[in-house]
Design a protein around this motif. Structure first.
Motif, short mmCIF file in Angstrom:
data_model
loop_
_atom_site.label_atom_id
_atom_site.label_comp_id
_atom_site.label_asym_id
_atom_site.label_seq_id
_atom_site.Cartn_x
_atom_site.Cartn_y
_atom_site.Cartn_z
N GLY A 1 -41.74 -116.04 -74.74
CA GLY A 1 -41.63 -114.65 -74.34
C GLY A 1 -42.90 -114.12 -73.71
N ILE A 2 -44.06 -114.52 -74.25
CA ILE A 2 -45.34 -114.09 -73.66
C ILE A 2 -45.48 -114.62 -72.24
N ILE A 3 -45.13 -115.90 -72.04
CA ILE A 3 -45.23 -116.49 -70.71
C ILE A 3 -44.25 -115.82 -69.75
N ASN A 4 -43.02 -115.57 -70.20
CA ASN A 4 -42.01 -114.93 -69.37
C ASN A 4 -42.47 -113.54 -68.92
N ASP A 5 -43.00 -112.77 -69.83
CA ASP A 5 -43.48 -111.42 -69.48
C ASP A 5 -44.62 -111.48 -68.47
N GLU A 6 -45.50 -112.47 -68.65
CA GLU A 6 -46.66 -112.56 -67.74
C GLU A 6 -46.23 -113.01 -66.35
N ILE A 7 -45.22 -113.85 -66.26
CA ILE A 7 -44.71 -114.24 -64.94
C ILE A 7 -44.21 -113.02 -64.18
N ILE A 8 -43.44 -112.20 -64.84
CA ILE A 8 -42.90 -110.99 -64.20
C ILE A 8 -44.03 -110.06 -63.76
N ARG A 9 -45.04 -109.91 -64.60
CA ARG A 9 -46.15 -109.02 -64.26
C ARG A 9 -46.96 -109.54 -63.08
N LEU A 10 -47.27 -110.85 -63.08
CA LEU A 10 -48.08 -111.43 -62.01
C LEU A 10 -47.32 -111.44 -60.68
N LYS A 11 -46.02 -111.70 -60.72
CA LYS A 11 -45.23 -111.65 -59.48
C LYS A 11 -45.32 -110.28 -58.84
N ALA A 12 -45.19 -109.25 -59.64
CA ALA A 12 -45.24 -107.89 -59.10
C ALA A 12 -46.64 -107.52 -58.61
N LYS A 13 -47.65 -108.00 -59.29
CA LYS A 13 -49.02 -107.63 -58.93
C LYS A 13 -49.48 -108.31 -57.66
N TYR A 14 -49.19 -109.61 -57.50
CA TYR A 14 -49.71 -110.38 -56.37
C TYR A 14 -48.68 -110.63 -55.29
N ASN A 15 -47.44 -110.27 -55.54
CA ASN A 15 -46.38 -110.42 -54.55
C ASN A 15 -46.29 -111.87 -54.04
N LYS A 16 -46.32 -112.81 -54.97
CA LYS A 16 -46.19 -114.23 -54.64
C LYS A 16 -44.96 -114.78 -55.35
N PRO A 17 -44.23 -115.66 -54.70
CA PRO A 17 -43.03 -116.23 -55.34
C PRO A 17 -43.39 -117.25 -56.42
N VAL A 18 -42.49 -117.38 -57.38
CA VAL A 18 -42.65 -118.36 -58.45
C VAL A 18 -41.40 -119.23 -58.47
N TYR A 19 -41.61 -120.54 -58.45
CA TYR A 19 -40.50 -121.49 -58.50
C TYR A 19 -40.65 -122.37 -59.74
N ALA A 20 -39.53 -122.61 -60.42
CA ALA A 20 -39.50 -123.55 -61.54
C ALA A 20 -38.90 -124.86 -61.05
N VAL A 21 -39.62 -125.95 -61.27
CA VAL A 21 -39.15 -127.28 -60.90
C VAL A 21 -39.01 -128.08 -62.18
N VAL A 22 -37.79 -128.52 -62.48
CA VAL A 22 -37.51 -129.23 -63.72
C VAL A 22 -37.56 -130.73 -63.47
N GLU A 23 -38.26 -131.42 -64.33
CA GLU A 23 -38.27 -132.89 -64.26
C GLU A 23 -37.20 -133.44 -65.20
N GLU A 24 -37.57 -133.84 -66.40
CA GLU A 24 -36.59 -134.42 -67.33
C GLU A 24 -35.78 -133.34 -68.05
N THR A 25 -36.47 -132.39 -68.67
CA THR A 25 -35.81 -131.46 -69.57
C THR A 25 -36.34 -130.05 -69.39
N CYS A 26 -35.43 -129.10 -69.42
CA CYS A 26 -35.80 -127.68 -69.44
C CYS A 26 -34.81 -127.00 -70.39
N ALA A 27 -35.11 -127.05 -71.67
CA ALA A 27 -34.16 -126.58 -72.69
C ALA A 27 -34.79 -125.53 -73.57
N SER A 28 -33.93 -124.68 -74.12
CA SER A 28 -34.32 -123.70 -75.11
C SER A 28 -35.47 -122.83 -74.60
#
Length: 345
Positions: free
Chosen positions: A148-175
């Motif tokens: 939750g801390i990381i999720n909130d910070e992603i949203i804040r940084l995206k809005a502040k710096y206006n840079k896109p964020v992409y998630a790239v999954v290798e083996e697992t992205c669960a829970s």
């Protein structure tokens, strides 16, 4: 009858030489070999003691010098590694794709902790050369608090710096890992990646029946009706079970809300979407849990349009791990050794 007269040996007026006294000769030889009977033996012993002491002092001095030099080299290496990393992190001005790894368990103290991931993301966003930030994920999940801390910070940084964020999954992205990925603008997966597991669990064990069979008595004293809540050696009451379930349901609803907010209209929910099941990457794209098939190089080249990839991941390097291993006490001892001051041991 008279005895015949024996002729007197020549020189009859002299006594025959006495037989040698072997005992006296042996004693004399022993006295000659005894250092205490030799004149000046005290001086020889004192000289040997002095030379032995000087030799021991020289060996101790050489060892102290070696120890101090070893610690000095170690501290210089630590400083060099830290400065080199800082210098590298501040010289990324050319256009590039910034990458932050989220690998392994998401937990406090781990490499995928909120502390490390957030620090790395801030550095990536702040750099003028980074065109986008890619979260390279390979994790089975972990703490909902850290996620939750990381999720909130992603949203804040995206809005502040206006840079896109992409998630790239290798083996697992669960829970908890998907909890983080849901904040990205787009999620890229491999067709065989494992994605999902949108649920919450609290595990434990109970030994009450086994203890009764073994004749073991549990002696637990508490002040407060529920202080022994979820104690594995005490029976669980229905009230306690319902309380724990209510907590899990609330956290689950928080998770669902984050996913819906992050995915928006792209999400195609079914009865199983939030049941805790997981799917392949190909299925995840069809369900709207992910956007496209693709890996890190593809995203950097085709999506971000910046093929140069720079890793901002915050990790403990070898020097830092050694420092943590030895601890603050050893560090203090090293400083004292370098200064030449006495240390308490």
């Amino acid at each position: 009858m008279t005895e015949p007269t024996r002729p007197e040996p020549s020189g009859s007026g002299q006594n025959p030489p006495p037989a040698p006294d072997l005992w006296a000769q042996t004693a004399t030889e022993k006295e000659a070999r005894d250092p205490a009977k030799v004149p000046g033996w005290e001086r020889d012993v004192l000289e040997k003691l002095v030379f032995a002491t000087l030799s021991e002092q020289r060996s101790a001095r050489r060892w102290r010098i070696f120890t101090r030099l070893a610690w000095l080299i170690f501290l210089i290496a630590v400083a060099w590694v830290l400065l080199a990393r800082d210098a590298t992190s501040t010289s990324k001005s050319t256009p590039h794709t910034a990458v932050v790894d989220i690998k392994g368990e998401i937990a406090a103290g781990a490499e995928a902790s909120a502390e490390f991931v957030v620090a790395a993301m801030r550095s990536a966003f702040e750099d003028s050369g980074s065109q986008a930030v890619v979260l390279l994920i390979n994790s089975p999940g972990g703490s909902p608090v850290q996620a939750g801390i990381i999720n909130d910070e992603i949203i804040r940084l995206k809005a502040k710096y206006n840079k896109p964020v992409y998630a790239v999954v290798e083996e697992t992205c669960a829970s908890a890992a998907y909890y983080i990925a849901a904040a990205a603008d787009e999620i890229y997966v491999d067709k065989a990646s494992i994605v999902g597991s949108i649920g919450v669990l609290m595990d434990g064990f109970g030994f009450t029946g086994t203890m009764e069979k073994l004749g073991v008595e549990r002696r637990l004293l508490t002040a407060g009706e529920n202080k022994g809540f979820l104690d594995p050696f005490s029976p669980q009451t229905e009230k306690q079970r319902a309380y724990a379930q209510a907590m899990l349901d609330q956290i689950h609803q928080q998770f669902i809300h984050v996913v819906k907010e992050g995915r928006g209209d792209r999400l195609k929910p079914t009865a199983d979407t939030f049941s805790g099941l997981f799917w392949t990457g190909q299925q995840a794209v069809e369900m709207g849990l992910a956007d496209h098939l693709g890996n890190l190089d593809y995203v950097a080249r085709e999506v971000v349009k910046a093929e140069d990839i720079i890793d901002y991941t915050r990790r403990d390097n070898v020097a830092e791990r050694l420092v943590k291993k030895f601890g603050a006490a050893m560090g203090q001892t090293a400083v004292q050794a370098i200064k030449g001051a006495p240390a308490i041991r």
